[in-house]
Design an enzyme around this catalytic site. Structure first.
Site, PDB file in Angstrom:
ATOM      1  N   ASP A 175       0.755  -1.251   0.000  1.00 15.68           N
ATOM      2  CA  ASP A 175       0.000   0.000   0.000  1.00 15.68           C
ATOM      3  C   ASP A 175       0.793   1.314   0.000  1.00 15.68           C
ATOM      4  OD1 ASP A 175      -1.581  -2.150   0.475  1.00 15.68           O
ATOM      5  OD2 ASP A 175      -2.712  -1.271   2.099  1.00 15.68           O
ATOM      6  N   GLU A 412       2.014  -8.901  11.784  1.00 15.67           N
ATOM      7  CA  GLU A 412       1.819  -8.503  10.379  1.00 15.67           C
ATOM      8  C   GLU A 412       3.171  -8.115   9.764  1.00 15.67           C
ATOM      9  OE1 GLU A 412      -0.805  -5.182  10.235  1.00 15.67           O
ATOM     10  OE2 GLU A 412      -1.234  -5.377   8.095  1.00 15.67           O
TER      11      GLU A 412
END
Ligand code: 9WN
Length: 441
Positions: A175, A412
């Site tokens: 992203d 993550e």
């Protein structure tokens, strides 16, 4: 599982990884995280299926089949399939996908994600205990995969290069990578609708993309809606149209897997072959600067007709394909060492590849795709190293992932300087790909 001859640490990590996947399993699919990402994400599901293939073949099959229920009529597999009413920004209404005649009868986002799925489907078959079920699964999933790849190779490649154009940074999966900074920074925003981010209640601001980038993510969604998700119109209007080197590398390898699936179930593979030929012809032409002898690859911005020459893990991704000449692999290896965590700063005995080089002035150890270590990217590099016969280098990365998971859990992403977990804990693909590394490499 004794059949793998795990040592004590490996047994511990394997059990913890299985527990994460169990917790995040929702009956037919797995959420990336119960809190931060409470729906189904596309490339996450593929990575999760790769892990589940070793421990629960049927779940791996269901994971992929359930994702493709959200496939659009034009073949696009959306990056998010909304499964519950749980809060997440952007919520399904925000996408308003009914503006498109291609929208499915489900609540999904209006953009796509890297196509890891054919790789996952073939991997499920290879590791299957129940081969009959696996063949039945391949027969079900193959036409859907073919339709998805066809969409990527046509609608997302009007230039007929065999390389894919993305229309939103989220389509890349990376992203807020520095790869997109220049293109996004040039966007002058006239207006964005009011919106409330849900991520910042769950993760610290310093670990997530800035509001500056979020405004641009939202602006680009508005533009997609204005075009009724019609790709030709989007192509004409958008300031963000980029041939993504990681996406295209994944698609090239996914086409190889699709080819093998077609052979297993007795389908004609000519079309897949012709896609591969195009990619082989154009990959270096678009993605590599011949003049600099660095052998790194870069994304290509269609609007400026220029490569985005930022050195990130994406620049190493040719090693994941087998498009890299054997004699050039050494160059990529030395770049990997350059990108490595600095040993003197590191609490671990081993190093992993960071999202951008620690020495780079844009390196940020905490912020999302702008410095931290990601397990999925290291997994792809490990697969590439194995493919080129660099077993020791691959083993070093694998051992480092196992240490990281053992010491800090399945986060993550991770701070490369301290090993500390970032983003959200009990993150599914970190667990799934660690299972694959434990069982496979
Ligand atoms: C936006 C789910 C997804 C991953 C992406 C990662 C992140 C979403 C977000 O989470 O993106 O799609 O809210 O930041 O960047 O790679 O698939 O795990």
């Amino acid at each position: 599982m004794d059949e793998y001859n795990f040592n004590k640490k490996e047994k511990r990590v394997f059990k913890q990884a299985k527990d994460v996947l169990e917790k995040n399993w929702k009956g037919r699919y797995t959420v990336p995280s119960l809190t931060l990402y409470p729906h189904q994400w596309s490339w996450d599901s593929a990575f999760i299926a790769i892990g589940n293939a070793h421990i629960n073949q049927y779940r791996a099959q269901d994971e992929l089949l359930s994702l493709f229920e959200g496939q659009w009529k034009n073949g696009m597999v959306p990056h998010t399939v909304y499964r519950t009413k749980k809060s997440y920004f952007p919520p399904p209404e925000f996408w308003n996908i009914d503006l498109s005649p291609d929208a499915p009868n489900m609540r999904t986002s209006g953009i796509t994600h890297p196509p890891v799925h054919a790789i996952a489907a073939y991997h499920v078959f290879q590791n299957a205990q129940d081969k009959n079920s696996a063949i039945f699964f391949l027969k079900q999933i193959y036409p859907k995969l073919l339709k998805f790849h066809n969409y990527l190779m046509t609608t997302r490649d009007p230039e007929k290069t065999g390389l894919v154009t993305i229309f939103h940074p989220w389509e890349s999966g990376f992203d807020n990578s520095v790869r997109w900074d220049d293109t996004l920074s040039k966007i002058e925003i006239k207006e964005v609708p009011e919106y409330t981010r849900t991520d910042l209640d769950r993760v610290g601001t310093e670990e997530r993309p800035s509001d500056f980038f979020y405004d641009r993510y939202v602006y680009l969604i508005e533009l997609l809606k204005e075009c009724h998700y019609n790709e030709e119109k989007i192509y004409d209007l958008t300031p963000f149209k980029i041939k993504d080197v990681v996406f295209s590398s994944i698609l090239y390898m996914a086409n190889k897997s699709l080819f093998k699936i077609a052979e297993i179930i007795g389908q004609n593979c000519d079309e897949i072959n012709s896609w591969q030929n195009k990619t082989e012809k154009n990959y270096y032409h678009y993605f590599c600067c011949d003049s600099d002898n660095e052998h790194l690859v870069y994304d290509y911005d269609i609007s400026t007709k220029q490569r985005i020459e930022k050195r990130t893990t994406a620049s190493l991704m040719s090693i994941f394909t087998d498009l890299l000449d054997k004699e050039k692999v050494q160059n990529i290896l030395s770049w990997m060492k350059h990108s490595h965590i600095c040993k003197q700063n590191c609490v671990h005995n081993h190093s992993l590849i960071t999202s951008i080089a620690v020495q780079d002035e844009e390196f940020n150890p905490l912020n999302y795709w702008r410095g931290p270590v990601w397990i999925n990217i290291n997994w792809m590099l490990i697969k590439g190293l194995l493919n080129y016969g660099f077993y020791d280098e691959a083993k070093k990365l694998k051992d480092a992932i196992i240490d990281l998971a053992d010491e800090h859990g399945f986060f993550e992403y991770y701070n490369p300087l301290t090993g500390e977990g970032l983003g959200i804990n009990e993150f599914s693909w970190s667990a799934a790909l660690t299972i694959d590394l434990l069982c496979h490499s």
